[in-house]
Design a protein around this motif. Structure first.
Motif, mmCIF file in Angstrom:
data_model
loop_
_atom_site.group_PDB
_atom_site.id
_atom_site.type_symbol
_atom_site.label_atom_id
_atom_site.label_comp_id
_atom_site.label_asym_id
_atom_site.label_seq_id
_atom_site.Cartn_x
_atom_site.Cartn_y
_atom_site.Cartn_z
ATOM 1 N N THR A 52 70.808 61.794 53.697
ATOM 2 C CA THR A 52 70.163 63.097 53.545
ATOM 3 C C THR A 52 70.338 63.950 54.809
ATOM 4 O O THR A 52 70.397 63.414 55.910
ATOM 5 N N GLY A 53 70.445 65.259 54.602
ATOM 6 C CA GLY A 53 70.473 66.191 55.742
ATOM 7 C C GLY A 53 71.733 66.168 56.565
ATOM 8 O O GLY A 53 71.711 66.500 57.747
ATOM 9 N N CYS A 54 72.879 65.769 55.961
ATOM 10 C CA CYS A 54 74.104 65.732 56.768
ATOM 11 C C CYS A 54 75.103 66.804 56.334
ATOM 12 O O CYS A 54 76.254 66.781 56.747
ATOM 13 N N GLY A 55 74.669 67.735 55.501
ATOM 14 C CA GLY A 55 75.521 68.894 55.216
ATOM 15 C C GLY A 55 76.111 68.959 53.819
ATOM 16 O O GLY A 55 76.917 69.851 53.536
ATOM 17 N N LYS A 56 75.703 68.090 52.907
ATOM 18 C CA LYS A 56 76.308 68.076 51.564
ATOM 19 C C LYS A 56 76.006 69.371 50.799
ATOM 20 O O LYS A 56 76.893 69.991 50.233
ATOM 21 N N THR A 57 74.726 69.744 50.805
ATOM 22 C CA THR A 57 74.336 70.946 50.065
ATOM 23 C C THR A 57 74.982 72.190 50.674
ATOM 24 O O THR A 57 75.477 73.065 49.963
ATOM 25 N N ARG A 58 74.979 72.233 52.013
ATOM 26 C CA ARG A 58 75.605 73.380 52.677
ATOM 27 C C ARG A 58 77.090 73.468 52.322
ATOM 28 O O ARG A 58 77.640 74.545 52.104
#
Ligand code: ADP
Length: 269
Positions: free
Chosen positions: A43-49
């Motif tokens: 989580t929080g490593c840039g996938k959504t971005r």
């Protein structure tokens, strides 16, 4: 003019994304060839971005669904709703994306109920169709439609892994926490704090990540480092910002917390 030196449509105003490797050309090739993509990583490593960036770059609308354990196929496909005394069919986000030729991003797809994967199968092979049992429709995906899903293999839950029959329908890109030379400029850019001041935060983040599997279930995310840097830039004392953004979110265990605070002292002196 569409020469090779022309920037891609949408690239200039796409949300900032610093690539870690060849994920941009791989995703672009998948999109051009109608292949679905699975993004694996913590989580929080840039996938959504990354997906938001790619949707803008490829000039496609994006429908994002945050999956949870109550999310069913009907939530994705749509349902009959009562509107002003009449029963009307309302498309869900997946159906909208299929009709529009949009990108549909199912974030944390393993969290969703099992009936969701059944819906995904005919969409992820060369049929590219979405059967809607309730209306009797069978919708063919419009050109440009792309299915993207993410999942975090770190959560060790045997009931919540993707079945091979599902995962083998996707091209897979692995995401990890960025290397310091990537994470420092990302955090600086996102928070407005100077790279010089971001450096020790990233050093601390990597020390905390080394504890994954021993004391911590999950390493500190880039998102949390951005939060800490944002609070520091806004004037919060460094120690306090680290405590609320990079320590407290990781654990509730007092002993573990003390150990983590020792690491802070070791990095910041
Ligand atoms: P995930 O979807 O993997 O949980 P996000 O895409 O929401 O994570 O990333 C969290 C935050 O980290 C983003 O809002 C952004 O500030 C930052 N971030 C992480 N990696 C990158 C990157 N490569 N380029 C730009 N921002 C990034």
């Amino acid at each position: 003019m569409d020469g090779p030196l022309q920037p891609e449509k949408g690239a200039a105003d796409a949300p900032f994304y610093l690539p870690q490797g060849d994920e941009i050309p791989v995703f672009t090739a998948a999109h051009e060839n109608d292949l679905p993509v699975l993004l694996k990583g913590p989580t929080g490593c840039g996938k959504t971005r990354f997906v938001t960036h790619m949707a803008a770059r490829l000039d496609r609308p994006l429908h994002t669904v945050a999956c949870h354990d109550d999310l069913s196929a009907a939530d994705l496909i749509g349902r009959y709703l009562l509107k002003g005394g009449e029963t009307v069919w309302v498309d869900g986000p997946l159906t909208r994306a299929v009709r529009e030729g949009a990108i549909c991003y199912l974030d944390e797809v393993v969290e969703a109920r099992k009936d969701v994967t059944v819906v995904l199968h005919p969409l992820t092979d060369d049929r590219r169709i979405l059967p809607i049992d309730r209306t009797g429709e069978e919708i063919e995906a419009a050109p440009g439609f792309m299915l993207v899903a993410s999942y975090n293999p770190g959560y060790q839950n045997i009931l919540k892994t993707l079945k091979p029959s599902t995962r083998q329908r996707f091209i897979s890109l692995e995401f990890t926490f960025p290397k310091p030379e990537h994470e420092i400029p990302v955090v600086a850019r996102e928070s407005g704090l100077s790279e010089e001041r971001v450096k020790p935060l990233v050093r601390l983040a990597n020390k905390l990540r080394d504890l994954k599997g021993q004391d911590l279930e999950e390493g500190v995310s880039t998102r949390l480092v951005v939060y800490a840097a944002t609070l520091i830039r806004q004037g919060m004392p460094v120690e306090r910002a680290i405590r609320v953004a990079m320590i407290e979110p990781l654990t509730d265990d007092a002993d573990v917390k003390r150990g983590l605070l020792d690491l802070v002292t070791a990095v910041f002196g």
